[in-house]
Design a protein around this motif. Sequence first.
Motif, PDB file in Angstrom:
ATOM      1  N   LEU A 126       7.026  18.880 -18.602  1.00  0.00           N
ATOM      2  CA  LEU A 126       7.423  17.692 -17.839  1.00  0.00           C
ATOM      3  C   LEU A 126       7.583  16.488 -18.761  1.00  0.00           C
ATOM      4  O   LEU A 126       8.541  15.703 -18.625  1.00  0.00           O
ATOM      5  N   TYR A 171       2.862  23.661 -18.732  1.00  0.00           N
ATOM      6  CA  TYR A 171       3.760  23.199 -17.670  1.00  0.00           C
ATOM      7  C   TYR A 171       3.759  21.669 -17.577  1.00  0.00           C
ATOM      8  O   TYR A 171       4.778  21.067 -17.205  1.00  0.00           O
ATOM      9  N   MET A 172       2.646  21.057 -17.892  1.00  0.00           N
ATOM     10  CA  MET A 172       2.614  19.597 -17.936  1.00  0.00           C
ATOM     11  C   MET A 172       3.358  19.093 -19.177  1.00  0.00           C
ATOM     12  O   MET A 172       4.083  18.099 -19.115  1.00  0.00           O
ATOM     13  N   SER A 216       2.498  19.592 -12.271  1.00  0.00           N
ATOM     14  CA  SER A 216       2.272  20.720 -13.185  1.00  0.00           C
ATOM     15  C   SER A 216       1.408  21.792 -12.527  1.00  0.00           C
ATOM     16  O   SER A 216       1.578  22.987 -12.789  1.00  0.00           O
ATOM     17  N   LYS A 217       0.478  21.389 -11.655  1.00  0.00           N
ATOM     18  CA  LYS A 217      -0.329  22.371 -10.921  1.00  0.00           C
ATOM     19  C   LYS A 217       0.545  23.190  -9.976  1.00  0.00           C
ATOM     20  O   LYS A 217       0.369  24.412  -9.849  1.00  0.00           O
ATOM     21  N   ASN A 235       0.435  18.087 -25.019  1.00  0.00           N
ATOM     22  CA  ASN A 235      -0.487  19.188 -24.713  1.00  0.00           C
ATOM     23  C   ASN A 235      -1.911  18.648 -24.631  1.00  0.00           C
ATOM     24  O   ASN A 235      -2.800  19.044 -25.389  1.00  0.00           O
ATOM     25  N   VAL A 242       1.866  13.506 -12.341  1.00  0.00           N
ATOM     26  CA  VAL A 242       2.397  14.482 -13.299  1.00  0.00           C
ATOM     27  C   VAL A 242       1.510  15.727 -13.328  1.00  0.00           C
ATOM     28  O   VAL A 242       2.009  16.859 -13.343  1.00  0.00           O
ATOM     29  N   LEU A 288       3.716  23.823 -10.358  1.00  0.00           N
ATOM     30  CA  LEU A 288       4.506  24.732 -11.197  1.00  0.00           C
ATOM     31  C   LEU A 288       3.663  25.928 -11.624  1.00  0.00           C
ATOM     32  O   LEU A 288       4.160  27.059 -11.693  1.00  0.00           O
ATOM     33  N   ASN A 289       2.394  25.679 -11.907  1.00  0.00           N
ATOM     34  CA  ASN A 289       1.501  26.775 -12.294  1.00  0.00           C
ATOM     35  C   ASN A 289       1.301  27.757 -11.151  1.00  0.00           C
ATOM     36  O   ASN A 289       1.295  28.978 -11.366  1.00  0.00           O
ATOM     37  N   TYR A 336      -4.421  27.845 -14.756  1.00  0.00           N
ATOM     38  CA  TYR A 336      -3.652  26.640 -15.099  1.00  0.00           C
ATOM     39  C   TYR A 336      -3.338  26.648 -16.585  1.00  0.00           C
ATOM     40  O   TYR A 336      -4.246  26.696 -17.424  1.00  0.00           O
TER      41      TYR A 336
END
Length: 696
Positions: free
Chosen positions: A135, A131-132, A109-110, A180, A105, A112-113, A127
């Motif tokens: 998800l 974005y995480m 997210s990385k 978060n 996950v 997506l960043n 980062y």
Amino acid sequence: MNYKRNKTDILKDRLIPAIGAIIVFIVSFSVLYLGDNVGLSDNGDFRRVLITNNISYADDTDYYYLFKQDYVMELENDDTVFAAMRSAWQTNAKEDIYSSPHFLVIKISKELNVIANALHHRPFTHYNIAYMAVLYIFMLSVAAWAVFAFVADMRLRIKTAVFVMFIFIFCDAGYLLYFNSFYGEPLQYTALLMLVAFGMLIYKRPSVPKAIGFFVSLYFFAGAKLANIPYSLIVAVLGILIAIMRKDRLFKIGVDVSALVCIVAICGLYTSIPDWMNRDTTYQAVFFGITKNSATPERDLSELGVDEKYAVLAGTHAYMDEDEYPIDISSSEFERDFYDKVDKKDIAVFYMRHPIRLVSELCTAIENSAYIRPPVVGNSATVPMELTNKFSLWSRLRVALPFLYAPWVIFMVFAAVTGYMIFMDVFYIHNHKIETPQRRYMICALNILILGLWINLILPILCNGEGDIAKHMFLFTNCIDILFVVCILGIITVPPKNIVRSAVAVAVLTGIFYIHMPRRTVKFGTLNGNRIEWSVQERYSDGSMLLVTKNCIGYMPFDASSNDWETSELRAWLGGDFLEEFSEQELERIQECVNYVPLTYSARDRAESGDHAHYWNFTRELVNDMGDAAYRRSVKDRVYIPTLEMMEDIDHAGSYWILCPYTSNEYMNRFMNYDGFILHTDCSAEKGVRAVLKIK
């Protein structure tokens, strides 16, 4: 006409769950990002995750108490977008890492960043944790869609109740704040709900894709927190019984293959557990569990096969500074005498021989499951240790319903549902030839549920003792909330008159916890022209009394910058301006008291007694746990604020300061919260003041 109506109903059954899932997504996103962004601060657990995934803080100031939104990715090559994406997927091979789908996950997210950074012309290394979180919100929405699809063709009141409770309970900020953060709990939470949701869909209309979704969710659940592996293996093995839901060969093969792959993958997770993690948790389970409050730690260690000389470590945990241990626990001798001799099996056998000790530890664990989010970490990005109230009604209501975390109620409920499970199993064994596949599936699911409740209650104690117990009870809290929802749905489906009876029963059960004998009160002294009303906290044989103001007499900071009681502004006010309106006769009746005040770790050189910092616990019963052995200093006062020794018996009228610094730093102090639990905040915050004094 009927054909059109049926077609319309089918369309509604498919459309309404999708709309519900979209609402869940919008609500969840709004809780985290509408207004001030909120999340969870680090408690030290982020470090191994960040290092493994080549991420570091953009600003590491006060990361223990402030939620951090922005981080920095370490990329070997960021010349182009594709090069940056390849680098972002890499794992830090230099660290002693373990396998976990949690890292998958994070890696997504990385990626997506990196894409977002390219679109917005930011450095590829930037980062944003949002974005995480998105998800996780998507996974939660998928679970919501599956649950809503399961009830789509049921009665309106059931569909409405399921939707309202999902939003009210499972979208509460107590759960969403984890999204978060770099903790494993959000993956565990969303995977658990997806696991339950796919299980419901399989019961309704079994298919191979749903079975695959079930086992994939189970793998993510197992890897989110490695302590989930034993239970997940049991579920995976029992999950093979999904094959009984249909007779066609292709379905059975699909289920069997999915289950086998899942079992192999979960076993792979187990083999990847690093040695340091086993060592730390074993240390916690023994020295911060079995021997922590034992009257005979030497005997306990001897029973475990450990030299009795290590009893001096009782009450210590695995994450203290080296100079806090009475002996060197990193030596080869300790390695040979302890780590080579004790494992989790030995700890389990010990508790089997001492069931009363186990029940006592379980009571502690249950009492620490009141809060959904960990009360030791902050939620705000700007104010240290601020606890947000955004969409937190269930979090607050949950604490106000003590039967959800009262040990005797939990044990009573667990005994009842376990007895029912055993009855169902015996009935099934005697009637297995006439049972339908749906009935067999339901009985299996019931066994998994009840077994999960017990395992998730016992495992934190066996694997980690009382270390960080409130956070480790997160899964248990999830399960209790799911059980609570099931009970509410059961009540809704009964006739209206039984709904009223059930509501009355819940009200009575809740009211029992609030029954208490009122304390005698006296009026003594004057403040702002009004007589002060005091509760009699304790009477002594010489006729003197310990008094505490019945209510808060005002609201003020503990101090502008320090949690040192001796130099605090609050102490100066209580010993000065507060007494100005007292008469001479009243002042003569006030006796000077000596209190042993805990000290912060950095001030331990001023201690008159103690060998460790005061350990943090937010329950009133355990807030003074091992307090007598903590770093302390005697202070004389005529008027002071409630002490740790008073917490178990004092009423919680409001939210007020107590005489205890948060010992990890010099600028936070602890206070009694309005709900009866002990929290901590910046000493410059305004909290209530309840004065304490002893009179002749």
